[in-house]
Design an enzyme around this catalytic site. Sequence first.
Site, PDB file in Angstrom:
ATOM      1  N   ALA A   1       2.680   7.012 -21.266  1.00 53.92           N
ATOM      2  CA  ALA A   1       3.996   6.620 -21.528  1.00 53.92           C
ATOM      3  C   ALA A   1       4.583   5.339 -20.695  1.00 53.92           C
ATOM      4  O   ALA A   1       3.509   4.509 -20.127  1.00 53.92           O
ATOM      5  CB  ALA A   1       4.697   7.863 -20.718  1.00 53.92           C
ATOM      6  N   GLN A   2       5.675   4.865 -20.933  1.00 53.08           N
ATOM      7  CA  GLN A   2       6.102   3.615 -20.461  1.00 53.08           C
ATOM      8  C   GLN A   2       7.603   3.965 -19.797  1.00 53.08           C
ATOM      9  O   GLN A   2       8.238   4.935 -20.338  1.00 53.08           O
ATOM     10  CB  GLN A   2       6.003   2.441 -21.404  1.00 53.08           C
ATOM     11  N   VAL A   3       8.071   3.292 -18.971  1.00 52.14           N
ATOM     12  CA  VAL A   3       9.264   3.269 -18.222  1.00 52.14           C
ATOM     13  C   VAL A   3      10.314   2.233 -18.532  1.00 52.14           C
ATOM     14  O   VAL A   3      10.059   1.092 -18.418  1.00 52.14           O
ATOM     15  CB  VAL A   3       9.289   3.535 -16.829  1.00 52.14           C
TER      16      VAL A   3
ATOM     17  N   ASP B   1      -1.276  12.302  -6.700  1.00 47.58           N
ATOM     18  CA  ASP B   1      -1.540  10.933  -7.485  1.00 47.58           C
ATOM     19  C   ASP B   1      -0.941   9.787  -6.493  1.00 47.58           C
ATOM     20  O   ASP B   1      -0.272   8.861  -6.969  1.00 47.58           O
ATOM     21  CB  ASP B   1      -1.047  10.636  -8.725  1.00 47.58           C
TER      22      ASP B   1
ATOM     23  N   VAL C   1       9.603  -1.570 -17.416  1.00 44.21           N
ATOM     24  CA  VAL C   1       9.172  -2.102 -16.314  1.00 44.21           C
ATOM     25  C   VAL C   1       7.877  -1.698 -15.912  1.00 44.21           C
ATOM     26  O   VAL C   1       7.378  -2.146 -14.676  1.00 44.21           O
ATOM     27  CB  VAL C   1      10.358  -1.339 -15.297  1.00 44.21           C
ATOM     28  N   ALA C   2       7.390  -0.762 -16.612  1.00 43.16           N
ATOM     29  CA  ALA C   2       5.824  -0.100 -16.190  1.00 43.16           C
ATOM     30  C   ALA C   2       5.522   0.463 -17.574  1.00 43.16           C
ATOM     31  O   ALA C   2       6.240   1.168 -18.380  1.00 43.16           O
ATOM     32  CB  ALA C   2       6.075   0.929 -15.191  1.00 43.16           C
ATOM     33  N   SER C   3       4.174   0.393 -17.813  1.00 40.85           N
ATOM     34  CA  SER C   3       3.398   0.862 -18.806  1.00 40.85           C
ATOM     35  C   SER C   3       2.166   1.416 -18.877  1.00 40.85           C
ATOM     36  O   SER C   3       1.264   0.926 -18.010  1.00 40.85           O
ATOM     37  CB  SER C   3       3.344  -0.177 -20.215  1.00 40.85           C
ATOM     38  N   ALA C   4       1.755   2.619 -19.330  1.00 41.52           N
ATOM     39  CA  ALA C   4       0.637   3.350 -19.098  1.00 41.52           C
ATOM     40  C   ALA C   4       0.090   3.968 -20.310  1.00 41.52           C
ATOM     41  O   ALA C   4       0.705   3.799 -21.306  1.00 41.52           O
ATOM     42  CB  ALA C   4       0.591   4.361 -17.857  1.00 41.52           C
ATOM     43  N   SER C   5      -1.193   4.603 -20.054  1.00 44.29           N
ATOM     44  CA  SER C   5      -1.812   5.161 -21.347  1.00 44.29           C
ATOM     45  C   SER C   5      -0.804   6.283 -22.127  1.00 44.29           C
ATOM     46  O   SER C   5      -0.999   6.352 -23.206  1.00 44.29           O
ATOM     47  CB  SER C   5      -3.120   5.659 -21.147  1.00 44.29           C
TER      48      SER C   5
END
Length: 513
Positions: A130-132, A286, A124-128
Amino acid sequence: MRIARLFKIVSVFYRFGLDDFLAGRPKVGLLAKLFRLLPLPRDTDAPLPQRVRLALEHLGPIFIKFGQVLSTRRDLLPPDYADELARLQDRVPPFDSTIAREVIERSFGQPLADIYAEFENVPVASASVAQVHRARLHGSHGQPGKDVAVKVLRPGILPVIEQDLALMAVLAGLVERFLPDGKRLKPREVVAEFDRHLHDELDLMHEAGNASQLHRNFIGSDMLLVPEVYYDYTRREVMTMQWMDGIPVGQIDRLREAGVDLKKLSRFGVEIFFTQVFRHGFFHADMHPGNILVAADGRYIALDFGIVGSLTDTDKHYLAVNFLAFFNRDYHRVATAHIESGWVPRDTRAEELEAAIRTVCEPIFNKPLSQISFGMVLLRLFETSRRFNVEIQPQLVLLQKTLLNIEGLGRQLDPELDLWDTAKPFLTKWMNEQIGWRGLLRTLKHEVPQWATTLPTIPRKLGEALSGQTTELVLQGYIQLMREQKTQNFMLKLIALLLLALLVILLTRGVPG
């Protein structure tokens, strides 16, 4: 591998004309001229700050994240660079869900089906970092399992991070050595600070601890929801927490359709910020729109707890003094508070700092309060502070960044938001609680355990002092003792010292001359 990465960095710097930083520098002027002779394509039409941002985007997630952190250092960067770097977005494609499953199974030492009853492959989400993924726990006693969010650390990220951090450290050393403003920019310290933040994010147990603390601080709150962490399903590379349903706070039209009171929501944001800072001394640092949802009942939902800030009692006290002085346009008190807190060197002349602060603030205060940006006031002060060699503390930089986010979000929800009007009663009440009789009782209660060990030593110390020292030295020694005990309440110190002075007088009268 590191050589190849270094070549990539140099080629990107060349492509976007970042060698312009070297132009006219006596030590590297010839190198800059030779650099420009390379037969490679160049994209140098845009302004230099924009080219810096584009270069970082081309260098990938770690450099993007570094640029985001750097954008908060308004005390170091010119405004145009800080503004441009603030536009950096952490857009990273997700990694394969098969790999995510492998990371989970390796972390728990058992098949994924034994951990989660259901696990959605599409993140449902992705970043540098980790992802969820959405998942569901196994139920018990005939009850369905809880819906959860599972954050999985990106595999193989540590070697990439270590490599890029090592190269950043090298580049920071070159900046410090060859640029005329290099030492003041403290590039190596900035890289070291980024290193600490990034390594904290690589341990999801660290983020879980942050989330749990915020969750405890806001249990029963009518303004903010923080998901619960399920520690039985959390490891260094995997974090499992309560699934939260809500509307992204940036989707204003959807919020209106859902009947959310936007004015109330904007006030909640301000109150949540000041509650975290002044009540708890622990704040989510953040709070950009990507990390905030709005629940059906109109409460905020906080997500992503990798970056938090904390403040000491001294920080909180001087921040409140500064904010209230700003409200009252008492620039002299702002200046003296900066000096007393140690945020500026002790030898700074209060009158000079007061004049600089007045120069920054007066044009701002000529506007209606509802149009004044609280965050921008701090930002301008940080820029002014460069003249006075101010060492801006990392927690204060995080605070300023968070305040800008909250204020911007609040005015997006309600353009008429008067942050000052919302904040002043809160700060006034907090200060009254701190410096009134309630504050004294609270401090006494806090200090009793330390005094239980300190008081029994007083007769011995007085006996040692009276055997050969003057009364003045006795008092000086006891003041030092109080400092060692780290007591910070002035009235408490004053009462103790008066009692001690009385005791010394009585004892010395009874001692034969």
